[in-house]
Design an enzyme around this catalytic site. Structure first.
Site, PDB file in Angstrom:
ATOM      1  CG  ASP A   1      46.559  12.367 -39.120  1.00 36.34           C
ATOM      2  OD1 ASP A   1      47.793  12.245 -39.035  1.00 36.34           O
ATOM      3  OD2 ASP A   1      45.780  11.395 -39.167  1.00 36.34           O
TER       4      ASP A   1
ATOM      5  NE  ARG B   1      42.805   4.536 -15.889  1.00 34.01           N
ATOM      6  CZ  ARG B   1      42.347   5.199 -14.793  1.00 34.01           C
ATOM      7  NH1 ARG B   1      42.323   6.518 -14.767  1.00 34.01           N
ATOM      8  NH2 ARG B   1      41.925   4.521 -13.748  1.00 34.01           N
TER       9      ARG B   1
END
Ligand SMILES: Cc1ncc(COP(=O)(O)O)c(C=O)c1O
Length: 379
Positions: A170, A46
């Site tokens: 974005d 992780r």
């Protein structure tokens, strides 16, 4: 290195174990330690994984950033950015943006006390009207999904700097092949890597790229603490996708132009949204901040009839009716009933997402076949 070389080599090195040219898929959750803390830089996947690290380095390289972060989806990447904020903070966001981003902002983060202002940013002077002492972030999507509005990144970055705000862009639609927001003054670049970066409609992934080390550390902390990471197999696929990003994008742009021009001359078409047209309201800004105009094209039909739009998308044979975009294959979508169904009708219509709007992700097939398909579907 120039861009095309970076897509292949940027941030990459041959694997130290056997010299493999592509990074191995380190399909492991954990790493052996000789003594507590005695490891080779990896403890738990992780936190870090060598295949994901190779991808994160490639992300940083192609966006001219210093630090890349990979997530389990584009929305997970956006989620990490908003977690930089505190209750009471405010965000000024584009009003015409991906419906899932709008849903994340309004249905998840609003209830944690973060306030979002959704505004038209085609004219950047509008932004300052919504900035106050609580504002921390400007969220920009350009070109916007699905109306293909263009927002001036450089001018927005100047506003963000003046008020000491973060600017996140974005860059999913443009990709770094067409536009590099960090070079224009943005602090954070975000991608739904599910789209052009992956490029083959075979994975779901998100990316963040930044230059600033402190900001990177805060985001790495959130990435690990919240845990929305991608796996090594998907990391490998995205890396492979990046290696052909430049040649795919070149063809997406050529085909996008041909399709936009065909639709623009079709008697049944009311409006075509594509930033390459001189008549596009922010064409000059698109020309200045992008190298070309991309493969996304939206259009409406005369009469704005919902059923007629549905018929057109059903009739298409080479364009597949599907959510998503940016793959090698051409896709068509009906935003009002698909990607933007989570935005209330009155809200979406204000930004132009009317019932007859159809959004095309123009793929890299032969241009003649794509145009013939649209011709038979529109009738
Ligand atoms: C512009 C844009 N941003 C963000 C997203 C969300 O990305 P993902 O679907 O990978 O979570 C999408 C997805 O369509 C998108 O088009």
């Amino acid at each position: 290195m120039k861009f095309n070389t970076k897509t292949i080599h940027g941030g990459q090195e041959h694997d130290p174990a056997y010299g493999s040219v592509m990074p191995p898929i380190y399909q492991t959750s954990t790493y052996a330690q000789s003594t507590p803390g005695g490891h080779k830089g990896y403890e738990y996947s992780r936190t870090h994984n060598p295949t994901r690290n190779a991808l994160e380095n490639a992300f940083a390289s192609i966006e001219n950033g210093k630090h890349g972060l990979a997530f389990g989806s584009g929305l997970a990447a956006i989620d990490a950015v908003i977690k930089l904020l505190e209750p009471g903070d405010e965000v000024v966001s584009t009003n015409d943006l991906y419906g899932g981003t709008y849903r994340l902002f309004t249905s998840i983060f609003k209830k944690f006390g973060i306030k979002f202002h959704f505004i038209g940013m085609e004219n950047v002077s509008n932004i300052e009207r919504y900035i106050n002492e609580k504002t921390k972030l400007i969220w920009v999507e350009t070109p916007t999904n699905p109306m293909m509005n263009i927002i001036d990144i450089k001018a927005t970055a100047a506003i963000a700097k003046k008020h000491q705000l973060l600017l996140a862009v974005d860059n999913t639609f443009a990709t770094p092949y067409l536009q590099r927001p960090l070079d224009l003054g943005a602090d954070i670049v975000m991608h739904s890597a599910t789209k052009y970066i992956g490029g083959h409609s075979d994975l779901v992934m998100g990316a963040l790229i930044v230059k600033d080390k402190d900001l990177a550390d805060r985001l790495y902390f959130i990435q690990n603490a919240s845990g929305a990471v991608c796996g090594p197999q998907d990391s490998f696929l995205a890396l492979r996708g990046i290696k052909t990003l430049h040649i795919r994008m070149q063809r997406h742009c050529e085909n996008g132009r041909a399709v936009a021009e065909f639709l623009n001359n079709h008697p049944k078409i009311e409006a075509v949204y594509w930033p390459g047209f001189e008549s596009h309201p922010n064409h000059d800004i698109a020309k200045a901040q992008m190298n070309d105009f991309g493969g996304m094209v939206s259009f409406t039909t005369k009469g704005n009839n919902y059923e007629e739009a549905i018929k057109i998308v059903e009739n298409l044979k080479i364009f597949t009716l599907a959510e998503s975009l940016g793959g090698v294959e051409s896709l068509a979508g009906h935003p009002a009933s698909m990607t933007h169904a989570s935005i209330p009708k009155e809200e979406r219509e204000k930004t132009g997402v009317v019932d007859s709007l159809i959004r095309l992700s123009v793929g890299i097939e032969d241009e003649e076949d794509l145009i013939a398909d649209l011709k038979q579907a529109i009738g």
